[in-house]
Enzyme design. Structure first.
Site, PDB file in Angstrom:
ATOM      1  N   ASP A  42      83.313   8.801 -64.620  1.00 18.94           N
ATOM      2  CA  ASP A  42      82.978  10.150 -64.216  1.00 18.94           C
ATOM      3  C   ASP A  42      81.598  10.457 -64.783  1.00 18.94           C
ATOM      4  O   ASP A  42      81.352  10.209 -65.962  1.00 18.94           O
ATOM      5  CB  ASP A  42      84.008  11.121 -64.804  1.00 18.94           C
ATOM      6  CG  ASP A  42      83.887  12.513 -64.211  1.00 18.94           C
ATOM      7  OD1 ASP A  42      84.223  13.475 -64.913  1.00 18.94           O
ATOM      8  OD2 ASP A  42      83.445  12.642 -63.055  1.00 18.94           O
ATOM      9  N   ARG A  62      90.291   7.730 -64.130  1.00 14.69           N
ATOM     10  CA  ARG A  62      89.085   7.310 -63.411  1.00 14.69           C
ATOM     11  C   ARG A  62      88.345   6.208 -64.154  1.00 14.69           C
ATOM     12  O   ARG A  62      88.322   6.177 -65.381  1.00 14.69           O
ATOM     13  CB  ARG A  62      88.161   8.501 -63.207  1.00 14.69           C
ATOM     14  CG  ARG A  62      87.761   9.131 -64.502  1.00 14.69           C
ATOM     15  CD  ARG A  62      87.393  10.589 -64.403  1.00 14.69           C
ATOM     16  NE  ARG A  62      88.375  11.411 -63.727  1.00 14.69           N
ATOM     17  CZ  ARG A  62      88.069  12.561 -63.144  1.00 14.69           C
ATOM     18  NH1 ARG A  62      86.840  13.008 -63.173  1.00 14.69           N
ATOM     19  NH2 ARG A  62      88.994  13.273 -62.541  1.00 14.69           N
TER      20      ARG A  62
HETATM   21  N1  LIG Z   1      77.780  20.235 -62.516  1.00 18.79           N
HETATM   22  C1  LIG Z   1      78.469  19.403 -61.732  1.00 18.79           C
HETATM   23  N2  LIG Z   1      78.480  18.090 -61.983  1.00 18.79           N
HETATM   24  C2  LIG Z   1      79.191  17.252 -61.197  1.00 18.79           C
HETATM   25  N3  LIG Z   1      79.873  17.619 -60.107  1.00 18.79           N
HETATM   26  C3  LIG Z   1      79.886  18.926 -59.803  1.00 18.79           C
HETATM   27  C4  LIG Z   1      79.192  19.872 -60.607  1.00 18.79           C
HETATM   28  N4  LIG Z   1      79.370  21.098 -60.059  1.00 18.79           N
HETATM   29  C5  LIG Z   1      80.121  20.935 -58.982  1.00 18.79           C
HETATM   30  N5  LIG Z   1      80.445  19.635 -58.811  1.00 18.79           N
HETATM   31  C6  LIG Z   1      81.251  19.155 -57.714  1.00 18.79           C
HETATM   32  O1  LIG Z   1      82.512  18.795 -58.203  1.00 18.79           O
HETATM   33  C7  LIG Z   1      83.047  17.854 -57.312  1.00 18.79           C
HETATM   34  C8  LIG Z   1      84.148  17.103 -57.979  1.00 18.79           C
HETATM   35  O2  LIG Z   1      83.588  16.337 -59.016  1.00 18.79           O
HETATM   36  P1  LIG Z   1      84.474  15.336 -59.837  1.00 18.79           P
HETATM   37  O3  LIG Z   1      85.306  14.529 -58.907  1.00 18.79           O
HETATM   38  O4  LIG Z   1      83.584  14.595 -60.765  1.00 18.79           O
HETATM   39  O5  LIG Z   1      85.406  16.370 -60.594  1.00 18.79           O
HETATM   40  P2  LIG Z   1      86.289  16.042 -61.808  1.00 18.79           P
HETATM   41  O6  LIG Z   1      85.498  15.236 -62.770  1.00 18.79           O
HETATM   42  O7  LIG Z   1      87.591  15.466 -61.375  1.00 18.79           O
HETATM   43  O8  LIG Z   1      86.585  17.473 -62.414  1.00 18.79           O
HETATM   44  P3  LIG Z   1      85.621  18.372 -63.237  1.00 18.79           P
HETATM   45  O9  LIG Z   1      84.628  18.934 -62.264  1.00 18.79           O
HETATM   46  O10 LIG Z   1      86.529  19.389 -63.818  1.00 18.79           O
HETATM   47  O11 LIG Z   1      84.961  17.510 -64.267  1.00 18.79           O
HETATM   48  C9  LIG Z   1      81.874  16.997 -56.925  1.00 18.79           C
HETATM   49  O12 LIG Z   1      82.014  16.486 -55.640  1.00 18.79           O
HETATM   50  C10 LIG Z   1      80.708  17.928 -57.014  1.00 18.79           C
HETATM   51  O13 LIG Z   1      80.254  18.312 -55.735  1.00 18.79           O
HETATM   52  N1  LIG Z   2      89.481  13.698 -72.484  1.00 18.16           N
HETATM   53  C1  LIG Z   2      89.027  13.874 -71.250  1.00 18.16           C
HETATM   54  N2  LIG Z   2      89.740  14.569 -70.378  1.00 18.16           N
HETATM   55  C2  LIG Z   2      89.276  14.767 -69.128  1.00 18.16           C
HETATM   56  C3  LIG Z   2      88.052  14.219 -68.729  1.00 18.16           C
HETATM   57  C4  LIG Z   2      87.321  13.460 -69.676  1.00 18.16           C
HETATM   58  O1  LIG Z   2      86.211  12.957 -69.383  1.00 18.16           O
HETATM   59  N3  LIG Z   2      87.833  13.315 -70.917  1.00 18.16           N
HETATM   60  N4  LIG Z   2      87.592  14.448 -67.481  1.00 18.16           N
HETATM   61  C5  LIG Z   2      88.241  15.194 -66.648  1.00 18.16           C
HETATM   62  C6  LIG Z   2      87.642  15.521 -65.340  1.00 18.16           C
HETATM   63  O2  LIG Z   2      86.322  15.379 -65.341  1.00 18.16           O
HETATM   64  C7  LIG Z   2      89.563  15.737 -66.930  1.00 18.16           C
HETATM   65  N5  LIG Z   2      89.989  15.490 -68.251  1.00 18.16           N
END
Ligand SMILES: Nc1ncnc2c1ncn2[C@@H]1O[C@H](COP(=O)(O)OP(=O)(O)OP(=O)(O)O)[C@@H](O)[C@H]1O
Ligand SMILES: Nc1nc2c(c(=O)[nH]1)N=C(CO)CN2
Length: 614
Positions: A394, A391
């Protein structure tokens, strides 16, 4: 047809609604020629606001929307106000001023000059611009509305900056310096006496002394829903902005909204406190259908955000994201953590990430904050192709005050923060006493040490926000063995600081940029690079934001490193190397023996990466 086919996308990834004002007319004194400044001529303006009208419609409530009457009055004030040479400048002033309305995400402005001194028959001369809060910000400051021409002359603006709807005052009430402010254009030496401004004036945009405005005229100075501006001198009526249907343009597919954005309206986004205000407005009731995530706090609430990127120029993206976050109305950044290079956790095989954490405080509801963070992600070209995939940016909410709750689109604290050293470690660096609430939570520093990816943190850089290329005697290039940057020739040279930061014309949203593997992120750039201003200087409101704890805590904790100067010569160690490269900060032990499970002595990781190609 609009000059801008395709609408603007809102934080939920869907096209925003629009409010249009077409054919506003007023006499102005803009132009390069003397007689234009002396005699004036008629100008026409069309304005399209990109807004979310749902909250206003749900409550049938004027105060929850942007009044087109107020906008029209502002436009007339600007057109009749201080003279500019260019209609580009007039359009920019209008856009900057319209964007001070909290609910306006973006604005299209067309300024017509049908009587322009052009020695051939013509119908109209016009300039159209689109400005928003994140990607293409206005290049001038908003114009204070409501005074005489002299009072509102741009020279009377505070020495600040491009304000893009986020007029923020630090606690002491002084004007906040916004990063890389565009210079306020010099006013003309002779300002023609402007007609008395007409129409209602929005309280939020008016200096207190100017609120006693003229009564609204019997005849409004604007025309709503009239055919597009038709220059009186033109034989053929024009149709600029006619049929200005703002749909998503071809190839401009709405961002997959995940499960966010389909629920209740985030009312507070529209009726957030009008800034500048040192203190937040009293709480506004949440949408009736809202849950705890829609509750607008009465006071600032501390929040922690986690940022990550592993596609494109990740360090620059994170820098820009910090700037973008700091410009969000209702969000005040307090501290920014060191930049960590981390092994990717989960998802497909992918490049290392750069991660950091921001401590901030907010008057936004949790869901509005989520949407704002997602808007910043979207503005940086975030695509959601696969879970945990690579990405450009994020931005996650790690914690929001003491909320421990789970809703359809938001879980607080972030459900995976407790097991992610790439979040916990930078967080502990700036708040060693932080505690993560909720199931599986605990002291952040301790969690960081036991997180499964604790060994995946390759290095950290303290002054990553401001580490412009170095020059000067004491800024020696680090020897190869401690330099995490590529060889000088490969070191990316930041572009000169633009008039407006971030760059007025950033890379397109879906720009293919080299992955970190090809473009390693240096901490110390080469001395052969020309001295260049830092691309981002922390605004005053950022103090004591920095790469460490706030100043007051430095006193209590002598082990905490002095905050590096944001700009100018950087601290060097005994070898003449930038201090952060060799890890000589007092709280950053250079030997594993000095680690203990308790913060802050367990800090580590400064120093060169173990590889630069991930
Ligand atoms: N605390 C939070 N912060 C950000 N997004 C959140 C949170 N809790 C739930 N979400 C939901 O998670 C969904 C996916 O977010 P995102 O695409 O950033 O996930 P990701 O970064 O791939 O994975 P992760 O959630 O494991 O970091 C968002 O659309 C949002 O609605
Ligand atoms: N090292 C690292 N790994 C990830 C990261 C990230 O920010 N750093 N974010 C993710 C999904 O939010 C999944 N894996």
């Amino acid at each position: 047809m609009s000059q801008f086919p395709g609408g603007l996308l809102g934080p939920d990834g869907f096209p925003l609604d629009t409010i249009r004002l077409v054919g506003i007319r007023a006499t102005g004194y803009h132009g390069v020629l003397d007689h234009e400044k002396r005699d004036g001529q008629e100008f026409g303006v069309d304005v399209t606001l990109h807004v979310d009208t749902r909250a206003a419609a749900a409550g049938d409530e004027l105060s929850a929307t942007t009044s087109y009457a107020d906008v029209a009055a502002d436009v007339v004030d600007i057109v009749t106000g201080p003279s500019a040479d260019l209609i580009e400048t007039v359009a920019e002033r209008i856009a900057a001023t319209v964007l001070t309305n909290p609910g306006v995400h973006g604005v299209d402005v067309t300024v017509h000059k049908p009587e322009a001194p052009i020695p051939v028959p013509f119908d109209d001369a016009a300039v159209s611009i689109r400005r928003d809060r994140v990607v293409r910000r206005p290049a001038v400051a908003p114009v204070p509305i409501g005074g005489s021409a002299e009072e509102s002359a741009l020279e009377n603006l505070p020495p600040a900056p491009v304000v893009v709807g986020h007029v923020r005052l630090p606690d002491d009430g002084a004007a906040a310096a916004v990063p890389a402010a565009a210079p306020v254009p010099a006013p003309p030496t002779e300002v023609p006496a402007a007609p008395v401004p007409t129409g209602a004036i929005p309280a939020g945009a008016v200096p207190a002394e100017a609120v006693a405005a003229e009564p609204a005229p019997a005849e409004p100075a604007y025309v709503v829903d009239a055919p597009s501006f038709e220059p009186t001198a033109a034989a053929v009526p024009l149709a600029v902005d006619e049929g200005d249907v703002h749909t998503v343009g071809e190839g401009e597919a709405p961002v997959e909204p995940d499960d966010a954005g389909t629920g209740p309206v985030a009312v507070d986004e529209v009726i957030a406190p009008t800034e500048p205000e040192p203190e937040p407005e009293p709480a506004v009731p949440a949408a009736p259908t809202g849950d705890v995530m829609d509750v607008v706090p009465e006071k600032f609430v501390d929040v922690v955000l986690a940022l990550g990127s592993n596609v494109g120029d990740s360090k620059q993206s994170l820098r820009d994201a910090v700037t973008d976050l700091d410009r969000i109305q209702g969000l005040e950044l307090r501290e920014v953590a060191p930049l960590a290079r981390t092994e990717a956790v989960g998802g497909p095989d992918q490049d290392d990430y750069l991660n950091t954490v921001v401590i901030a405080r907010t008057t936004l509801s949790p869901r509005s904050l989520l949407h704002e963070c997602q808007a910043v992600e979207t503005a940086h070209g975030r695509e959601r192709a696969e879970r945990w995939g690579p990405r450009t940016l994020d931005v996650d909410i790690v914690s929001y005050g003491s909320i421990v709750d789970e809703t359809r689109d938001l879980t607080l604290p972030h459900p995976r923060a407790r097991e992610r050293a790439f979040v916990l470690e930078p967080w502990a660096q700036i708040d060693p006493d932080a505690v993560l609430l909720g199931l599986g939570g605990g002291p952040v520093a301790a969690l960081a040490g036991t997180a499964p990816d604790a060994g995946g943190i390759r290095w950290m850089a303290l002054d990553w926000l401001t580490d412009a290329p170095m020059s000067g005697p004491q800024e020696t290039v680090a020897p190869a063995e401690v330099q995490e940057a590529p060889a000088p020739a490969q070191a990316p040279t930041p572009a000169p600081a633009p008039a407006v930061a971030p760059p007025a014309d950033p890379a397109p949203v879906h720009d293919e940029r080299p992955a970190p593997a090809e473009q390693p992120v240096p901490v110390a750039a080469a001395s052969t690079a020309p001295p260049t201003p830092a691309p981002w200087a922390p605004p005053e409101s950022f103090q004591p934001v920095g790469y460490g704890r706030p100043a007051e805590r430095d006193v209590e904790r002598p082990d905490f490193p002095a905050r590096p100067q944001p700009v100018g010569p950087r601290p060097v160690d005994s070898q003449g190397l930038p201090a952060q490269v060799t890890g000589q900060q007092p709280n950053v032990p250079s030997t594993p023996e000095s680690w203990t499970p308790s913060a802050p002595q367990r800090r580590r990781v400064l120093g060169p990466p173990d590889d630069t190609t991930s």
